[in-house]
Scaffold this active site. Structure first.
Site, PDB file in Angstrom:
ATOM      1  N   CYS A   9      45.515  40.775  55.470  1.00 47.18           N
ATOM      2  CA  CYS A   9      44.565  39.937  54.729  1.00 47.18           C
ATOM      3  C   CYS A   9      43.514  39.459  55.723  1.00 47.18           C
ATOM      4  O   CYS A   9      43.305  40.092  56.765  1.00 47.18           O
ATOM      5  CB  CYS A   9      45.272  38.796  53.998  1.00 47.18           C
ATOM      6  SG  CYS A   9      46.147  37.630  55.062  1.00 47.18           S
ATOM      7  N   ARG A  15      48.192  35.266  52.304  1.00 53.56           N
ATOM      8  CA  ARG A  15      48.642  36.402  51.488  1.00 53.56           C
ATOM      9  C   ARG A  15      49.521  37.394  52.231  1.00 53.56           C
ATOM     10  O   ARG A  15      50.575  37.799  51.728  1.00 53.56           O
ATOM     11  CB  ARG A  15      47.419  37.133  50.893  1.00 53.56           C
ATOM     12  CG  ARG A  15      46.681  36.309  49.875  1.00 53.56           C
ATOM     13  CD  ARG A  15      45.312  36.889  49.581  1.00 53.56           C
ATOM     14  NE  ARG A  15      44.429  36.770  50.736  1.00 53.56           N
ATOM     15  CZ  ARG A  15      43.206  37.258  50.809  1.00 53.56           C
ATOM     16  NH1 ARG A  15      42.725  37.954  49.788  1.00 53.56           N
ATOM     17  NH2 ARG A  15      42.480  37.079  51.888  1.00 53.56           N
ATOM     18  N   ASP A 124      42.143  35.533  47.205  1.00 52.51           N
ATOM     19  CA  ASP A 124      42.305  34.647  48.349  1.00 52.51           C
ATOM     20  C   ASP A 124      42.577  33.218  47.839  1.00 52.51           C
ATOM     21  O   ASP A 124      41.722  32.621  47.199  1.00 52.51           O
ATOM     22  CB  ASP A 124      41.010  34.683  49.175  1.00 52.51           C
ATOM     23  CG  ASP A 124      41.130  33.895  50.454  1.00 52.51           C
ATOM     24  OD1 ASP A 124      42.101  33.128  50.608  1.00 52.51           O
ATOM     25  OD2 ASP A 124      40.233  34.044  51.313  1.00 52.51           O
TER      26      ASP A 124
HETATM   27  P1  4NP Z   1      44.583  34.764  53.947  1.00 50.93           P
HETATM   28  O1  4NP Z   1      43.787  33.418  53.560  1.00 50.93           O
HETATM   29  O2  4NP Z   1      43.532  35.781  54.279  1.00 50.93           O
HETATM   30  O3  4NP Z   1      45.332  35.093  52.700  1.00 50.93           O
HETATM   31  O4  4NP Z   1      45.467  34.394  55.116  1.00 50.93           O
HETATM   32  C1  4NP Z   1      42.820  32.858  54.388  1.00 50.93           C
HETATM   33  C2  4NP Z   1      43.192  32.103  55.465  1.00 50.93           C
HETATM   34  C3  4NP Z   1      42.228  31.507  56.264  1.00 50.93           C
HETATM   35  C4  4NP Z   1      40.895  31.689  55.966  1.00 50.93           C
HETATM   36  C5  4NP Z   1      40.511  32.449  54.872  1.00 50.93           C
HETATM   37  C6  4NP Z   1      41.484  33.036  54.089  1.00 50.93           C
HETATM   38  N1  4NP Z   1      39.908  31.039  56.759  1.00 50.93           N
HETATM   39  O5  4NP Z   1      38.718  31.124  56.405  1.00 50.93           O
HETATM   40  O6  4NP Z   1      40.255  30.425  57.800  1.00 50.93           O
END
Ligand code: 4NP
Length: 156
Positions: A9, A15, A124
């Site tokens: 991800c 995720r 997300d």
């Molecule tokens: P992930 O979610 O991609 O599902 O782990 C996110 C975690 C952090 C960020 C964006 C999405 N961020 O912008 O820090």
């Protein structure tokens, strides 16, 4: 060669750790010999534990993911894993961009493995409400189960 799956991800704190956990559970249930890991295309959360909301939804569903730590996708992953499984289209596009010339891993979206959901993203949940993580858990579980079943059929 046993299949090996890297779930990918953006941050590797929401995720993909949940997908990794759901996939490990299903692989264990099916007695499938498989390696699973997760990583982010971004580097902001390297060495961080999963987001507390992701830990909470996992625990609610019987899985402790507190020991996982964030890491970033690296070129060697494209040879080390047989499958790189992205949560959304941006992650998939980034993987295609990062792939070294000698890449051997098969790239896909997680929900490509689910009948009727090919081409769909696991949304997300990071900037949303807490209940978004229940949707994430449902999506990654459905995807992980479908992928595990597919890998088992291929080996059978
Ligand atoms: P992930 O979610 O991609 O599902 O782990 C996110 C975690 C952090 C960020 C964006 C999405 N961020 O912008 O820090």
């Amino acid at each position: 060669m046993s299949p090996s799956v890297l779930f990918v991800c953006l941050g590797n704190i929401c995720r993909s750790p949940l997908a990794e956990a759901a996939f490990r559970e299903e692989a264990r249930r099916l007695k499938l010999d498989v390696v699973a890991d997760s990583a982010g295309t971004g580097g902001w959360h390297v060495d961080s534990p999963p987001d507390p909301r992701a830990q909470a939804v996992a625990l609610k569903n019987g899985v402790d993911i507190s020991a996982l730590r964030g890491r970033q996708v690296k070129p060697a992953d494209f040879r080390r894993f047989t499958h790189l499984v992205a949560m959304d289209h941006d992650n998939l596009a980034n993987l295609r961009r990062l792939a070294p010339p000698d890449a051997t891993a098969e790239l896909s979206l997680l929900l490509d493995h689910v009948e009727g959901r090919a081409g769909q993203a696991v949304a997300d949940p990071y900037f949303g409400e807490d209940d978004g993580f229940d949707v994430t858990w449902t999506d990654v579980t459905v995807g992980a189960r479908a992928l595990a079943a597919k890998l088992q059929r291929r080996r059978g």
